[in-house]
Scaffold this motif. Structure first.
Motif, mmCIF file in Angstrom:
data_model
loop_
_atom_site.group_PDB
_atom_site.id
_atom_site.type_symbol
_atom_site.label_atom_id
_atom_site.label_comp_id
_atom_site.label_asym_id
_atom_site.label_seq_id
_atom_site.Cartn_x
_atom_site.Cartn_y
_atom_site.Cartn_z
ATOM 1 N N UNK A 87 0.831 -1.212 0.000
ATOM 2 C CA UNK A 87 0.000 0.000 0.000
ATOM 3 C C UNK A 87 0.866 1.263 0.000
ATOM 4 N N UNK A 88 1.952 1.250 0.769
ATOM 5 C CA UNK A 88 2.836 2.419 0.796
ATOM 6 C C UNK A 88 3.437 2.689 -0.582
ATOM 7 N N UNK A 89 3.843 1.628 -1.261
ATOM 8 C CA UNK A 89 4.377 1.785 -2.617
ATOM 9 C C UNK A 89 3.300 2.321 -3.558
ATOM 10 N N UNK A 90 2.100 1.776 -3.440
ATOM 11 C CA UNK A 90 0.975 2.224 -4.273
ATOM 12 C C UNK A 90 0.681 3.696 -4.049
ATOM 13 N N UNK A 91 0.633 4.108 -2.772
ATOM 14 C CA UNK A 91 0.299 5.502 -2.433
ATOM 15 C C UNK A 91 1.394 6.464 -2.909
ATOM 16 N N UNK A 92 2.646 6.042 -2.802
ATOM 17 C CA UNK A 92 3.758 6.874 -3.286
ATOM 18 C C UNK A 92 3.658 7.065 -4.791
ATOM 19 N N UNK A 93 3.358 5.984 -5.506
ATOM 20 C CA UNK A 93 3.154 6.067 -6.963
ATOM 21 C C UNK A 93 2.019 7.030 -7.298
ATOM 22 N N UNK A 94 0.926 6.897 -6.567
ATOM 23 C CA UNK A 94 -0.261 7.702 -6.839
ATOM 24 C C UNK A 94 0.019 9.191 -6.650
ATOM 25 N N UNK A 95 0.751 9.535 -5.601
ATOM 26 C CA UNK A 95 1.051 10.950 -5.343
ATOM 27 C C UNK A 95 1.902 11.549 -6.459
ATOM 28 N N UNK A 96 2.754 10.722 -7.074
ATOM 29 C CA UNK A 96 3.600 11.212 -8.158
ATOM 30 C C UNK A 96 2.791 11.563 -9.404
ATOM 31 N N UNK A 97 1.759 10.748 -9.686
ATOM 32 C CA UNK A 97 0.997 10.965 -10.924
ATOM 33 C C UNK A 97 -0.252 11.818 -10.711
ATOM 34 N N UNK A 98 -0.581 12.144 -9.450
ATOM 35 C CA UNK A 98 -1.817 12.881 -9.171
ATOM 36 C C UNK A 98 -1.936 14.200 -9.937
ATOM 37 N N UNK A 99 -0.886 15.039 -9.987
ATOM 38 C CA UNK A 99 -1.029 16.289 -10.763
ATOM 39 C C UNK A 99 -1.334 16.035 -12.235
ATOM 40 N N UNK A 100 -0.685 15.012 -12.818
ATOM 41 C CA UNK A 100 -0.952 14.669 -14.210
ATOM 42 C C UNK A 100 -2.397 14.188 -14.380
ATOM 43 N N UNK A 101 -2.845 13.378 -13.438
ATOM 44 C CA UNK A 101 -4.181 12.804 -13.501
ATOM 45 C C UNK A 101 -5.251 13.888 -13.441
ATOM 46 N N UNK A 102 -5.139 14.784 -12.455
ATOM 47 C CA UNK A 102 -6.133 15.841 -12.282
ATOM 48 C C UNK A 102 -6.126 16.793 -13.472
ATOM 49 N N UNK A 103 -4.941 17.121 -13.971
ATOM 50 C CA UNK A 103 -4.840 18.012 -15.131
ATOM 51 C C UNK A 103 -5.513 17.430 -16.352
ATOM 52 N N UNK A 104 -5.257 16.160 -16.618
ATOM 53 C CA UNK A 104 -5.867 15.506 -17.770
ATOM 54 C C UNK A 104 -7.375 15.397 -17.640
ATOM 55 N N UNK A 105 -7.848 15.073 -16.442
ATOM 56 C CA UNK A 105 -9.289 14.957 -16.212
ATOM 57 C C UNK A 105 -9.973 16.308 -16.409
ATOM 58 N N UNK A 106 -9.338 17.383 -15.918
ATOM 59 C CA UNK A 106 -9.926 18.723 -16.029
ATOM 60 C C UNK A 106 -10.105 19.131 -17.497
ATOM 61 N N UNK A 107 -9.055 18.946 -18.302
ATOM 62 C CA UNK A 107 -9.136 19.323 -19.719
ATOM 63 C C UNK A 107 -10.135 18.433 -20.451
ATOM 64 N N UNK A 108 -10.079 17.122 -20.187
ATOM 65 C CA UNK A 108 -10.999 16.201 -20.832
ATOM 66 C C UNK A 108 -12.453 16.492 -20.482
ATOM 67 N N UNK A 109 -12.718 16.881 -19.244
ATOM 68 C CA UNK A 109 -14.078 17.198 -18.815
ATOM 69 C C UNK A 109 -14.598 18.458 -19.490
ATOM 70 N N UNK A 110 -13.724 19.454 -19.659
ATOM 71 C CA UNK A 110 -14.126 20.679 -20.356
ATOM 72 C C UNK A 110 -14.503 20.385 -21.808
ATOM 73 N N UNK A 111 -13.700 19.544 -22.444
ATOM 74 C CA UNK A 111 -14.003 19.171 -23.827
ATOM 75 C C UNK A 111 -15.313 18.393 -23.896
ATOM 76 N N UNK A 112 -15.492 17.483 -22.949
ATOM 77 C CA UNK A 112 -16.715 16.679 -22.909
ATOM 78 C C UNK A 112 -17.955 17.558 -22.741
ATOM 79 N N UNK A 113 -17.845 18.560 -21.873
ATOM 80 C CA UNK A 113 -19.004 19.398 -21.581
ATOM 81 C C UNK A 113 -19.322 20.413 -22.649
#
Length: 303
Positions: free
Chosen positions: A175-201
């Motif tokens: 779980x610690x390894x998983x959470x560390x991985x997740x924190x690294x990609x979180x900014x990329x994930x949120x950024x991509x979701x935000x742009x994709x959601x704007x296009x979708x809407x």
């Protein structure tokens, strides 16, 4: 004209994708960690190693039976990288997994029929294998970031109030390894979701149909390009494509849109930047676009 309904759809999609992709990423990353604990790297290397070309086909069919969307493929890819599986077979899996997952194939068969489904499967599988093999032979493995091969170091224990470390079990370490991985990609994930959601809407389906109709000689490449930023989940891409076809979009363009949207969402591309150098990200996009355009024109020619 911008309406309140567009904003509502955008916000709803953002919240939905954030919850879904976060859950998927954490769950799949954890499951990959469990698999790595029980399946040694040598075993994975053996399964995906190139033995007279079999490894490429195994990777393609492994991708076909895993119900991953384009974003949830990334944690599994990281696990393969850390297991030092073959680069070519990993790329085959990366290309094939979101395009050939059982959800898309099942919906494809129900909506467009068995013949079109077999055609789609053959093109996606064939291009994935050829691309993975070619990229390995051309030496593109050098464009993977060195840190992508290194698993985050899990702490061996928790510090008590007296300063002594309390041991943690193997499940907590994963779980610690998983959470560390997740924190690294979180900014990329949120950024991509935000742009994709704007296009979708804010991108109406009528606009897509207008620029990708049979009257437009560039309908197929336009549909392929539109598909990539227009993040569509596997469960939605087929019904949406059927609706667009009913509005006048050519079936070749529909095929290109499906491959573009399912094969390389904007969120996935942003996540890939955390493990690939820009050159390999561009090549990945080029392969998906080429596959989408090839499938579209082939479909138009054959059917």
């Amino acid at each position: 004209m911008i309406t309140s309904n567009m904003w509502q759809e955008t916000v709803n999609m953002f919240l939905f994708l954030t919850l879904e992709l976060t859950t998927l990423f954490l769950l799949i990353s954890y499951l990959v960690g469990v698999l790595q604990m029980y399946i040694p790297p040598e075993k994975i290397q053996s399964i995906l190693s190139d033995k007279h070309g079999k490894g490429y086909f195994i990777a393609g069919f492994l991708g076909a039976i895993t119900p991953f969307c384009s974003c949830s493929t990334i944690p599994f890819l990281k696990g393969l990288l850390r297991a030092k599986a073959g680069f070519g077979t990993m790329m085959v899996f990366l290309f094939a997994s979101p395009l050939l997952n059982p959800i898309i194939i099942g919906l494809f068969a129900v909506t467009f029929g068995l013949t079109v489904t077999i055609f789609y499967f053959a093109v996606a599988m064939g291009v994935s294998i050829v691309a993975g093999y070619s990229l390995e032979k051309l030496g593109f493995e050098k464009y993977i970031k060195p840190e992508a091969y290194i698993a985050p170091a899990a702490k061996n224990g928790k510090t008590s109030c007296c300063g002594t470390a309390k041991p943690i079990n193997k499940w907590q370490q994963i779980w610690q390894t998983t959470w560390t991985d997740f924190k690294k990609v979180l900014p990329y994930l949120i950024g991509g979701i935000a742009v994709g959601s704007l296009i979708y809407g804010f991108m109406p389906t009528e606009l897509v149909a207008k620029y990708a109709s049979n009257n437009n000689p560039f309908a197929i490449p336009v549909a392929a390009v539109i598909g990539i930023p227009l993040y569509i989940r596997a469960e939605a891409v087929i019904p949406l494509s059927a609706a667009l076809a009913a509005k006048g979009m050519g079936l070749g363009a529909v095929m290109a849109l499906i491959i573009g949207s399912a094969g390389a969402s904007l969120t996935e591309v942003i996540l890939l930047k955390s493990i690939f150098k820009n050159t390999l990200v561009v090549v990945f996009l080029a392969v998906i676009l080429s596959m989408a355009v090839l499938a579209g024109y082939l479909y138009q020619f054959l059917f």
